[in-house]
Motif scaffolding. Structure first.
Motif, PDB file in Angstrom:
ATOM      1  N   ALA A   1       0.889  -1.107  -0.061  1.00 36.08           N
ATOM      2  CA  ALA A   1      -0.121  -0.059  -0.122  1.00 36.08           C
ATOM      3  C   ALA A   1       0.988   1.265  -0.016  1.00 36.08           C
ATOM      4  O   ALA A   1       1.662   1.516   0.981  1.00 36.08           O
ATOM      5  CB  ALA A   1      -0.736   0.149   1.138  1.00 36.08           C
ATOM      6  N   ILE A   2       0.824   2.026  -0.943  1.00 37.10           N
ATOM      7  CA  ILE A   2       1.468   3.115  -1.187  1.00 37.10           C
ATOM      8  C   ILE A   2       0.288   4.429  -1.089  1.00 37.10           C
ATOM      9  O   ILE A   2      -0.521   4.686  -2.078  1.00 37.10           O
ATOM     10  CB  ILE A   2       2.070   3.450  -2.479  1.00 37.10           C
ATOM     11  N   LEU A   3       0.181   5.050   0.138  1.00 36.99           N
ATOM     12  CA  LEU A   3      -0.752   5.894   0.641  1.00 36.99           C
ATOM     13  C   LEU A   3      -0.028   7.205   0.677  1.00 36.99           C
ATOM     14  O   LEU A   3       0.219   7.596   1.913  1.00 36.99           O
ATOM     15  CB  LEU A   3      -1.595   5.544   1.705  1.00 36.99           C
ATOM     16  N   GLY A   4      -0.548   8.109  -0.204  1.00 33.99           N
ATOM     17  CA  GLY A   4      -0.252   9.825   0.019  1.00 33.99           C
ATOM     18  C   GLY A   4       1.332  10.009  -0.259  1.00 33.99           C
ATOM     19  O   GLY A   4       1.639  11.060   0.213  1.00 33.99           O
ATOM     20  N   LYS A   5       2.086   9.046  -0.730  1.00 31.18           N
ATOM     21  CA  LYS A   5       3.532   9.288  -1.035  1.00 31.18           C
ATOM     22  C   LYS A   5       3.615  10.133  -2.137  1.00 31.18           C
ATOM     23  O   LYS A   5       2.886   9.811  -3.097  1.00 31.18           O
ATOM     24  CB  LYS A   5       4.277   8.022  -0.962  1.00 31.18           C
ATOM     25  N   LYS A   6       4.408  11.342  -2.082  1.00 32.65           N
ATOM     26  CA  LYS A   6       4.509  11.947  -3.477  1.00 32.65           C
ATOM     27  C   LYS A   6       5.839  11.846  -4.261  1.00 32.65           C
ATOM     28  O   LYS A   6       6.923  11.800  -3.439  1.00 32.65           O
ATOM     29  CB  LYS A   6       4.291  13.462  -3.013  1.00 32.65           C
TER      30      LYS A   6
ATOM     31  N   VAL B   1      -3.596   2.311  -9.523  1.00 32.89           N
ATOM     32  CA  VAL B   1      -3.207   3.817  -9.424  1.00 32.89           C
ATOM     33  C   VAL B   1      -4.485   4.505  -9.179  1.00 32.89           C
ATOM     34  O   VAL B   1      -5.499   4.572 -10.041  1.00 32.89           O
ATOM     35  CB  VAL B   1      -2.498   4.509 -10.378  1.00 32.89           C
ATOM     36  N   LEU B   2      -4.961   5.206  -7.910  1.00 31.61           N
ATOM     37  CA  LEU B   2      -6.024   5.881  -8.036  1.00 31.61           C
ATOM     38  C   LEU B   2      -5.924   7.325  -7.390  1.00 31.61           C
ATOM     39  O   LEU B   2      -5.118   7.475  -6.450  1.00 31.61           O
ATOM     40  CB  LEU B   2      -6.749   5.135  -6.563  1.00 31.61           C
ATOM     41  N   ALA B   3      -6.674   8.262  -8.101  1.00 33.54           N
ATOM     42  CA  ALA B   3      -6.703   9.721  -7.891  1.00 33.54           C
ATOM     43  C   ALA B   3      -5.323  10.371  -7.691  1.00 33.54           C
ATOM     44  O   ALA B   3      -5.052  11.020  -6.751  1.00 33.54           O
ATOM     45  CB  ALA B   3      -7.346   9.688  -6.206  1.00 33.54           C
ATOM     46  N   ALA B   4      -4.330   9.968  -8.607  1.00 33.15           N
ATOM     47  CA  ALA B   4      -3.192  10.477  -8.850  1.00 33.15           C
ATOM     48  C   ALA B   4      -3.065  11.735 -10.036  1.00 33.15           C
ATOM     49  O   ALA B   4      -3.542  11.518 -11.044  1.00 33.15           O
ATOM     50  CB  ALA B   4      -2.334   9.348  -9.347  1.00 33.15           C
ATOM     51  N   ASP B   5      -2.427  12.573  -9.605  1.00 39.69           N
ATOM     52  CA  ASP B   5      -2.081  13.679 -10.693  1.00 39.69           C
ATOM     53  C   ASP B   5      -0.748  13.536 -11.089  1.00 39.69           C
ATOM     54  O   ASP B   5       0.071  14.182 -10.413  1.00 39.69           O
ATOM     55  CB  ASP B   5      -2.499  15.394 -10.115  1.00 39.69           C
TER      56      ASP B   5
ATOM     57  N   ILE C   1      -0.222  -4.204  -5.819  1.00 37.32           N
ATOM     58  CA  ILE C   1       0.239  -2.473  -5.380  1.00 37.32           C
ATOM     59  C   ILE C   1      -0.725  -1.798  -5.509  1.00 37.32           C
ATOM     60  O   ILE C   1      -1.404  -1.505  -6.617  1.00 37.32           O
ATOM     61  CB  ILE C   1       1.451  -2.282  -6.157  1.00 37.32           C
ATOM     62  N   ARG C   2      -1.107  -0.899  -4.597  1.00 35.10           N
ATOM     63  CA  ARG C   2      -2.133   0.065  -4.676  1.00 35.10           C
ATOM     64  C   ARG C   2      -1.233   1.405  -4.299  1.00 35.10           C
ATOM     65  O   ARG C   2      -0.822   1.618  -3.063  1.00 35.10           O
ATOM     66  CB  ARG C   2      -3.363  -0.224  -3.649  1.00 35.10           C
ATOM     67  N   ALA C   3      -1.490   2.264  -5.312  1.00 33.64           N
ATOM     68  CA  ALA C   3      -0.906   3.837  -5.138  1.00 33.64           C
ATOM     69  C   ALA C   3      -2.022   4.635  -4.917  1.00 33.64           C
ATOM     70  O   ALA C   3      -2.840   4.790  -6.022  1.00 33.64           O
ATOM     71  CB  ALA C   3      -0.190   4.087  -6.123  1.00 33.64           C
ATOM     72  N   ASP C   4      -2.514   5.075  -3.753  1.00 33.74           N
ATOM     73  CA  ASP C   4      -3.672   5.971  -3.642  1.00 33.74           C
ATOM     74  C   ASP C   4      -3.417   7.375  -3.185  1.00 33.74           C
ATOM     75  O   ASP C   4      -2.753   7.610  -2.273  1.00 33.74           O
ATOM     76  CB  ASP C   4      -4.434   5.113  -2.626  1.00 33.74           C
ATOM     77  N   GLY C   5      -3.690   8.397  -3.840  1.00 38.44           N
ATOM     78  CA  GLY C   5      -3.678   9.749  -3.734  1.00 38.44           C
ATOM     79  C   GLY C   5      -1.914  10.088  -3.651  1.00 38.44           C
ATOM     80  O   GLY C   5      -1.672  10.875  -3.035  1.00 38.44           O
ATOM     81  N   SER C   6      -1.424   9.427  -4.520  1.00 36.72           N
ATOM     82  CA  SER C   6       0.239   9.547  -4.579  1.00 36.72           C
ATOM     83  C   SER C   6       0.462  10.013  -5.812  1.00 36.72           C
ATOM     84  O   SER C   6       0.809   9.348  -6.789  1.00 36.72           O
ATOM     85  CB  SER C   6       0.929   8.120  -4.432  1.00 36.72           C
ATOM     86  N   ASP C   7       0.640  11.563  -6.000  1.00 34.74           N
ATOM     87  CA  ASP C   7       0.880  12.268  -7.178  1.00 34.74           C
ATOM     88  C   ASP C   7       2.247  11.921  -7.448  1.00 34.74           C
ATOM     89  O   ASP C   7       3.197  11.943  -6.496  1.00 34.74           O
ATOM     90  CB  ASP C   7       0.768  13.797  -6.827  1.00 34.74           C
TER      91      ASP C   7
ATOM     92  N   ALA D   1      -9.611   7.596 -11.953  1.00 38.88           N
ATOM     93  CA  ALA D   1      -9.742   9.089 -11.532  1.00 38.88           C
ATOM     94  C   ALA D   1      -8.351   9.632 -11.404  1.00 38.88           C
ATOM     95  O   ALA D   1      -8.010  10.312 -10.342  1.00 38.88           O
ATOM     96  CB  ALA D   1     -10.286   9.135 -10.172  1.00 38.88           C
ATOM     97  N   SER D   2      -7.672   9.680 -12.385  1.00 39.26           N
ATOM     98  CA  SER D   2      -6.317  10.069 -12.510  1.00 39.26           C
ATOM     99  C   SER D   2      -5.935  10.995 -13.692  1.00 39.26           C
ATOM    100  O   SER D   2      -6.699  10.756 -14.568  1.00 39.26           O
ATOM    101  CB  SER D   2      -5.322   9.064 -12.356  1.00 39.26           C
ATOM    102  N   ASP D   3      -4.889  11.826 -13.501  1.00 36.56           N
ATOM    103  CA  ASP D   3      -4.680  12.777 -14.516  1.00 36.56           C
ATOM    104  C   ASP D   3      -3.005  12.665 -14.829  1.00 36.56           C
ATOM    105  O   ASP D   3      -2.448  12.141 -13.994  1.00 36.56           O
ATOM    106  CB  ASP D   3      -5.015  14.222 -14.279  1.00 36.56           C
TER     107      ASP D   3
END
Length: 699
Positions: free
Chosen positions: A160-165, A216-220, A191-197, A241-243
């Protein structure tokens, strides 16, 4: 709103209600996630950092490591040995440990060659993590909030990769197979990267999950570079939901949904035409094969897919607006160009029918080629668009498909949970298919598709390149030289009735319940088993019976009516024959309509002396049938909201009832005029010698 549009929308609502009864809830919830919003778009695509890594991950077995690196080129081998010595002193044995040690943006984790099963993450949750309160998906897993993912990162995730930039994770092997992250079917995600731009993944393999290998979820900002994913219940790569995303040089196979899934890509071009300033996700240089579908994207908006190979799946690529809970619906602005999309003819549905897919994932045989398809889709198809708008398909090589190169159908808005009247017909518009190489490979070898186009007929602004091969319908709107130019544009609000019936029947699929719709050729129905043939045969039988009885009871003395009836019976027989050849475009349907139209027209003319209003109804039905033949074989009639098939079908129901009454009514017995009264008998002149009355007697 005009009465015509009100009528069409009312008809759409009836059809939508029918679809609701047929489309099951599990099929409508293929990917369920907590509510998310798109990034603000201020990020960027990250670039590869080539300096020394900040953190190292390796196993602690020197003999195994030397064996794994023995065949590496000298320079790469030396570097790995140096990193291994450092890793044994100050590195980590599990990737999750290194991720947890990341304490600032911009760090790099290097994973040395080895098999990483992340043993500390494998056990089932205990304590508070075993009793989290959260809604359940149709597949049974909990839909956890971001806070719950932080609280219990390994309920569903191996890593889990949560909020790491701006985190970079890369394997140091000679190929992506040198570093393998294996979930052993114990977790939803490897592997889940969540909110990790700004996350960057490179040069490793992730495998064997009950949902996704790499999520990969919600990543810019993200990059997936030279990564392999395989053997998952659902997706190989899932980005949502990523860009500012980039997939490059990736590979995926053995997945029950798709190898590559850029679902709900940031909807940055909503409201635009073909010309857009940028795309939210780019996919290039990847190969996706031996999956249910190579590429898919519910709400796959603003995705640029170029120079990839999608082959030997059930379907090459699919984008849709058919599943609720995905931001960015309806789907719009995908761009496909220079892709090789070929030989997507696998059929994995037998694994559902024989019970293989009912076994636990570890026992299904994914590693030996088993795939358990999660949703309903037509095998043997190149690109499927189920409810998309403003998509560009240009300069692709699409060949070797046993069904169709292109498959286009509309999806009413109620399917995605929107009930507003004005939205029910808002999909299947402005899809452009131009300059593609159909039925031929890049070397110029002939590799035909069975059909180049299958289209339900709904939508406006759709067009196909000049010279498109056989398709259904036989006549198609053409693309002009400039984007937006369409010759013969149509404005249909509802698809063709028989095709709509097929789509509704085929949607009734459920992998968990092992339910494969009877009557659908996607699942093996052939001949009389197919719903199209059953409908056509039933309709033909009713019309033949009623028409013959009508002729016998009312018109058997008319040569015109007799010849017309024989013509009609031939047309109905051809219609049934054509319905068994739905995958092979042919003029038979139009010829059948032509003969049937002539039958009704001639029959109406013969009826005029007897039943005037019924006769004109019959002639009108004949004219509509001839118009339908023209619409299907010569030119789709522009600017009409409904196909002539709908009006013809509704009028045919009225005609059958009227014909039964006309045939069953006893022929009136001719009434003879009353016999004239007998003329009075003239009196005989009196004999003067005979007395004629009292006076005579007195005489």
């Amino acid at each position: 709103m005009s009465w015509t549009r009100r009528f069409v929308l009312a008809l759409s609502a009836v059809l939508a209600a029918l679809a609701t009864a047929l489309v099951t809830a599990p099929a409508a919830q293929a990917h369920e996630e907590r509510p998310v919003t798109f990034p603000d778009g201020s990020g960027s695509v990250p670039t590869l950092r080539t300096g020394e890594p900040d953190l190292l991950v390796c196993k602690n077995d020197p003999a195994d490591f030397r064996r794994r690196t023995a065949a590496f080129p000298a320079g790469l081998k030396a570097r790995n040995l140096t990193l291994f010595d450092r890793c044994r002193r100050q590195g980590y044995r599990h990737l999750q440990q290194a991720v947890d040690a990341v304490d600032r943006p911009g760090m790099t984790i290097a994973i040395l060659p080895g098999l990483y099963e992340e043993e500390p993450s494998q056990p089932a949750p205990t304590g508070a993590c075993a009793t989290l309160k959260a809604p359940k998906s149709s597949f049974g897993y909990q839909i956890l909030s971001y806070e719950q993912q932080k609280q219990c990162p390994h309920n569903q995730n191996l890593v889990a990769i949560l909020g790491k930039k701006n985190l970079q994770i890369e394997g140091t092997g000679a190929s992506r197979l040198d570093v393998v992250i294996d979930a052993r079917y114990t977790k939803l995600n490897a592997i889940r990267a969540d909110g990790s731009d700004g996350v960057y993944f490179r040069n490793f393999t992730a495998q064997r999950t009950t949902f996704n290998s790499l999520y990969v979820l919600a990543a810019d900002g993200f990059v997936i570079d030279d990564v392999l994913t395989r053997w998952n219940d659902e997706y190989g790569f899932l980005t949502f939901a990523s860009d500012h995303g980039l997939y490059k040089n990736c590979e995926s196979y053995g997945n029950g949904d798709s190898g590559i899934y850029p679902g709900s890509a940031s909807d940055i071009n909503d409201g635009r035409g073909y010309d857009v300033p940028r795309y939210s996700i780019e996919i290039t240089g990847c190969r996706s094969h031996h999956n249910m579908v190579g590429y898919s994207g519910t709400a796959g908006d603003s995705v640029w897919v170029h120079d990839n190979e999608l082959d030997h799946n059930m379907g090459g690529a699919s984008m849709d607006s058919a599943f609720p809970g995905h931001p960015g619906l309806p789907q719009n602005h995908a761009r496909f160009e220079r892709n090789l999309i070929h030989d997507n003819n696998q059929n994995y549905y037998p694994y559902v029918a024989d019970g293989t897919c009912a076994k636990p994932p570890a026992e299904r045989g994914y590693e030996q080629g088993v795939v358990c398809p999660q949703i309903s889709m037509p095998p043997g198809t190149g690109i499927i668009t189920a409810g998309g708008n403003w998509n560009l398909y240009e300069n692709n090589w699409i060949y070797g498909h046993q069904r169709a190169a292109f498959f286009l159908s509309a999806v009413p808005a109620f399917i995605r949970g929107e009930s507003a009247w004005g939205k029910q017909t808002d999909t299947s518009h402005h899809n452009r298919y131009a300059a593609n190489h159909l039925g031929v490979d890049r070397a110029g070898n002939i590799r035909p598709n069975r059909t180049d186009v299958w289209w339900d007929g709904q939508g406006s602004g759709n067009c196909w390149q000049p010279g498109t091969g056989a398709g259904t319908p036989y006549a198609l709107p053409g693309c002009g030289p400039r984007r937006g130019d369409v010759s013969g544009d149509t404005r249909r609000l509802v698809g063709e009735p028989v095709k709509l019936a097929q789509l509704l029947v085929c949607a009734d699929y459920n992998v968990q319940a092992r339910r494969l719709p009877a009557g659908c050729d996607w699942y093996g129905a052939r001949g009389i088993q197919r719903v199209e043939t059953q409908l056509t045969l039933g309709t033909a039988a009713v019309l033949a019976l009623v028409g013959t009885i009508l002729w016998w009871r009312r018109l058997r003395g008319s040569r015109l009516a007799g010849a017309a009836t024989l013509l009609g019976l031939l047309g109905l027989a051809l219609d049934v024959t054509a319905s068994t050849l739905a995958l092979t475009p042919t003029v038979l349907p139009a010829l059948a309509l032509l003969l049937t139209g002539l039958w009704w027209t001639a029959l109406g003319i013969a009826l005029r002396p007897h039943r005037r209003f019924f006769a004109w109804t019959t002639i009108t039905l004949g004219a509509l049938t001839l118009l339908d033949a023209f619409d299907k074989a010569v030119l789709m009639i522009p600017w009409i909201p409904l196909s002539p098939a709908w009006i013809r079908g509704l009028l045919a129901v009225v005609w059958v009832l009227w014909a039964v009454i006309a045939a069953g009514t006893r022929r009136p017995t001719p009434t003879l005029p009353p016999a004239p009264a007998p003329l009075p008998t003239p009196s005989t002149p009196s004999d003067p010698s005979t007395p004629s009355g009292p006076a005579g007697g007195a005489a």
